[in-house]
Design a protein around this motif. Structure first.
Motif, PDB file in Angstrom:
ATOM      1  N   UNK A 153     -44.308  -9.187  19.411  1.00 54.77           N
ATOM      2  CA  UNK A 153     -44.530  -9.979  18.191  1.00 54.77           C
ATOM      3  C   UNK A 153     -45.046  -9.114  17.050  1.00 54.77           C
ATOM      4  N   UNK A 154     -44.538  -9.357  15.853  1.00 60.23           N
ATOM      5  CA  UNK A 154     -45.008  -8.631  14.674  1.00 60.23           C
ATOM      6  C   UNK A 154     -46.514  -8.849  14.498  1.00 60.23           C
ATOM      7  N   UNK A 155     -47.192  -7.796  14.136  1.00 58.84           N
ATOM      8  CA  UNK A 155     -48.627  -7.884  13.927  1.00 58.84           C
ATOM      9  C   UNK A 155     -49.452  -7.692  15.180  1.00 58.84           C
ATOM     10  N   UNK A 156     -48.785  -7.569  16.355  1.00 63.51           N
ATOM     11  CA  UNK A 156     -49.509  -7.402  17.607  1.00 63.51           C
ATOM     12  C   UNK A 156     -49.293  -6.020  18.229  1.00 63.51           C
ATOM     13  N   UNK A 157     -48.830  -5.103  17.412  1.00 66.23           N
ATOM     14  CA  UNK A 157     -48.701  -3.729  17.889  1.00 66.23           C
ATOM     15  C   UNK A 157     -48.800  -2.783  16.692  1.00 66.23           C
ATOM     16  N   UNK A 158     -49.156  -1.548  16.994  1.00 65.65           N
ATOM     17  CA  UNK A 158     -49.117  -0.471  15.998  1.00 65.65           C
ATOM     18  C   UNK A 158     -48.248   0.644  16.566  1.00 65.65           C
ATOM     19  N   UNK A 159     -47.865   1.594  15.714  1.00 68.87           N
ATOM     20  CA  UNK A 159     -46.997   2.651  16.214  1.00 68.87           C
ATOM     21  C   UNK A 159     -47.258   3.954  15.471  1.00 68.87           C
ATOM     22  N   UNK A 160     -46.899   5.052  16.130  1.00 67.72           N
ATOM     23  CA  UNK A 160     -47.040   6.375  15.532  1.00 67.72           C
ATOM     24  C   UNK A 160     -45.976   7.291  16.148  1.00 67.72           C
ATOM     25  N   UNK A 161     -45.289   8.115  15.346  1.00 68.30           N
ATOM     26  CA  UNK A 161     -44.350   9.086  15.941  1.00 68.30           C
ATOM     27  C   UNK A 161     -45.115  10.183  16.673  1.00 68.30           C
ATOM     28  N   UNK A 162     -44.655  10.524  17.878  1.00 70.76           N
ATOM     29  CA  UNK A 162     -45.361  11.508  18.699  1.00 70.76           C
ATOM     30  C   UNK A 162     -44.745  12.900  18.613  1.00 70.76           C
ATOM     31  N   UNK A 163     -43.430  12.999  18.745  1.00 71.93           N
ATOM     32  CA  UNK A 163     -42.810  14.312  18.781  1.00 71.93           C
ATOM     33  C   UNK A 163     -41.311  14.227  18.972  1.00 71.93           C
ATOM     34  N   UNK A 164     -40.670  15.385  18.986  1.00 72.41           N
ATOM     35  CA  UNK A 164     -39.216  15.505  19.042  1.00 72.41           C
ATOM     36  C   UNK A 164     -38.808  16.362  20.231  1.00 72.41           C
ATOM     37  N   UNK A 165     -37.718  15.988  20.872  1.00 74.69           N
ATOM     38  CA  UNK A 165     -37.226  16.692  22.058  1.00 74.69           C
ATOM     39  C   UNK A 165     -35.748  16.995  21.891  1.00 74.69           C
ATOM     40  N   UNK A 166     -35.378  18.263  22.119  1.00 73.57           N
ATOM     41  CA  UNK A 166     -33.961  18.635  22.111  1.00 73.57           C
ATOM     42  C   UNK A 166     -33.414  18.441  23.520  1.00 73.57           C
ATOM     43  N   UNK A 167     -32.507  17.496  23.643  1.00 72.77           N
ATOM     44  CA  UNK A 167     -32.029  17.044  24.948  1.00 72.77           C
ATOM     45  C   UNK A 167     -30.571  17.403  25.148  1.00 72.77           C
ATOM     46  N   UNK A 168     -30.230  17.773  26.365  1.00 71.47           N
ATOM     47  CA  UNK A 168     -28.845  18.075  26.727  1.00 71.47           C
ATOM     48  C   UNK A 168     -28.526  17.425  28.059  1.00 71.47           C
ATOM     49  N   UNK A 169     -27.267  17.073  28.245  1.00 70.33           N
ATOM     50  CA  UNK A 169     -26.802  16.660  29.572  1.00 70.33           C
ATOM     51  C   UNK A 169     -25.390  17.200  29.765  1.00 70.33           C
ATOM     52  N   UNK A 170     -25.155  17.883  30.903  1.00 70.38           N
ATOM     53  CA  UNK A 170     -26.107  18.283  31.925  1.00 70.38           C
ATOM     54  C   UNK A 170     -27.261  19.120  31.350  1.00 70.38           C
ATOM     55  N   UNK A 171     -28.436  19.053  32.021  1.00 64.27           N
ATOM     56  CA  UNK A 171     -29.625  19.660  31.425  1.00 64.27           C
ATOM     57  C   UNK A 171     -29.709  21.179  31.537  1.00 64.27           C
ATOM     58  N   UNK A 172     -28.924  21.766  32.453  1.00 61.16           N
ATOM     59  CA  UNK A 172     -28.954  23.220  32.651  1.00 61.16           C
ATOM     60  C   UNK A 172     -27.526  23.740  32.642  1.00 61.16           C
ATOM     61  N   UNK A 173     -27.375  24.966  32.153  1.00 63.32           N
ATOM     62  CA  UNK A 173     -26.043  25.570  32.112  1.00 63.32           C
ATOM     63  C   UNK A 173     -25.486  25.769  33.522  1.00 63.32           C
ATOM     64  N   UNK A 174     -26.383  25.962  34.502  1.00 66.81           N
ATOM     65  CA  UNK A 174     -25.929  26.128  35.886  1.00 66.81           C
ATOM     66  C   UNK A 174     -25.347  24.843  36.463  1.00 66.81           C
ATOM     67  N   UNK A 175     -25.579  23.701  35.795  1.00 67.00           N
ATOM     68  CA  UNK A 175     -24.977  22.430  36.218  1.00 67.00           C
ATOM     69  C   UNK A 175     -23.588  22.240  35.631  1.00 67.00           C
ATOM     70  N   UNK A 176     -23.253  23.037  34.615  1.00 63.32           N
ATOM     71  CA  UNK A 176     -22.002  22.869  33.905  1.00 63.32           C
ATOM     72  C   UNK A 176     -22.251  22.843  32.407  1.00 63.32           C
ATOM     73  N   UNK A 177     -21.182  22.934  31.639  1.00 62.67           N
ATOM     74  CA  UNK A 177     -21.315  22.939  30.188  1.00 62.67           C
ATOM     75  C   UNK A 177     -21.832  21.602  29.676  1.00 62.67           C
ATOM     76  N   UNK A 178     -22.691  21.623  28.659  1.00 63.42           N
ATOM     77  CA  UNK A 178     -23.241  20.366  28.150  1.00 63.42           C
ATOM     78  C   UNK A 178     -22.177  19.484  27.514  1.00 63.42           C
ATOM     79  N   UNK A 179     -22.302  18.175  27.759  1.00 63.00           N
ATOM     80  CA  UNK A 179     -21.410  17.175  27.181  1.00 63.00           C
ATOM     81  C   UNK A 179     -22.117  16.303  26.154  1.00 63.00           C
ATOM     82  N   UNK A 180     -23.454  16.300  26.197  1.00 64.40           N
ATOM     83  CA  UNK A 180     -24.242  15.486  25.281  1.00 64.40           C
ATOM     84  C   UNK A 180     -25.368  16.335  24.694  1.00 64.40           C
ATOM     85  N   UNK A 181     -25.645  16.130  23.423  1.00 62.28           N
ATOM     86  CA  UNK A 181     -26.673  16.896  22.714  1.00 62.28           C
ATOM     87  C   UNK A 181     -27.388  15.946  21.758  1.00 62.28           C
ATOM     88  N   UNK A 182     -28.684  15.759  21.976  1.00 65.09           N
ATOM     89  CA  UNK A 182     -29.469  14.824  21.173  1.00 65.09           C
ATOM     90  C   UNK A 182     -30.774  15.465  20.709  1.00 65.09           C
TER      91      UNK A 182
END
Length: 300
Positions: A153-182
């Protein structure tokens, strides 16, 4: 072509980032582990990043990537013949994840179903893509509702940005080439409701979520302390419980209690492809930021 979702101010003007480029690397990250303080413009449906202050910047947040980030690895090695990544026209996508904190200082994590093509069986906070022209907070609250059924419900929470993460999937090159990048923006949403009140209203989406749990600061600190890329976690408390209470969805649509082994939460990302249940590396980073926020509030 869709508008770029993540833009960098590298030479005084916003520039899009190609899929194969490391955002951390472009912003000057060296060989260190980070995180790197980054100036951010949190715009509707878009994120502008720079290593220097700029007009319109609304926050200065830590930006981090895993030590095994495949895009960092690709930056350091020549592309082998025949190696294909998504087309150059595809950029880095924008995601948002909500660290939902109850009034009694626990946070919600959900386990992704085993049938998902991307990151199955991972414990993560509710989150997903930001839609075009969507405010980042609105995107996070929408994803929270879509995955957990929780509407705050509006007015019943507050918020703050915490941080940023560079994400890939697959997460490691040894798993295969990345298909997603966020680039994922972690947002802390602090509810005025208790864990018990929130849990009574949770209706998980069985298409995305197979279980959920609430973590307090002690267990969260142990999970955050595990070092991905190492064989065994280090510097862990000796008095950790053998299991953590969770709630699991049943095939008939009901739920049942689950005693989740604590060791499951302490697993690290393996060197070879493995869909075993664990906490994602980005989530560990987010838990670290949450604990720092709690510490700063308690010390104020």
């Amino acid at each position: 072509m869709a508008a770029a979702r993540v833009l960098l101010l590298l030479s005084g003007r916003p520039e899009s980032v190609s899929f194969a480029q490391s955002v951390c690397g472009l912003l000057g990250a060296g060989s260190g582990l980070g995180p790197w303080p980054t100036h951010c413009g949190l715009k509707r449906g878009q994120l502008v990043l720079s290593d220097k202050p700029f007009p319109g910047a609304s926050a200065r947040l830590p930006l981090q990537r895993p030590p095994f980030c495949p895009f960092a690895a690709l930056d350091q090695q020549p592309r082998a013949p025949g190696v294909e990544l998504p087309p150059n026209g595809r950029g880095v996508d924008l995601g948002v994840a909500v660290i939902l904190q109850s009034s009694d200082q626990t946070v919600l994590l959900t386990r992704r179903t085993s049938t998902l093509n991307v990151s199955p069986n991972l414990w993560v906070p509710p989150g997903g893509h930001v839609e075009p022209d969507e405010e980042l907070l609105d995107g996070g609250l929408r994803e929270l509702w879509e995955e957990s059924g929780l509407q705050l419900p509006q007015g019943q929470f507050s918020w703050v940005p915490l941080g940023l993460w560079e994400s890939a999937y697959p997460p490691r090159l040894s798993w295969g080439l990345p298909k997603y990048h966020h680039i994922v923006l972690y947002i802390l949403v602090i509810s005025q409701e208790s864990q018990q009140q929130l849990q009574a209203r949770i209706q998980p989406n069985a298409g995305e979520v197979s279980a959920f749990m609430w973590l307090g600061p002690d267990i969260a600190a142990a999970v955050a302390a595990t070092e991905d890329g190492t064989e065994t976690p280090k510097h862990l408390p000796q008095d950790l419980p053998s299991s953590v209470p969770a709630v699991e969805l049943k095939e008939n649509g009901g739920v049942q209690p689950l005693a989740l082994p604590t060791s499951t939460l302490l697993r690290t990302t393996p060197a070879t492809a493995d869909s075993r249940e664990r906490v994602s590396t980005g989530t560990k980073f987010a838990l670290t930021l949450w604990l720092q926020h709690l510490g700063s509030r308690d010390g104020s």
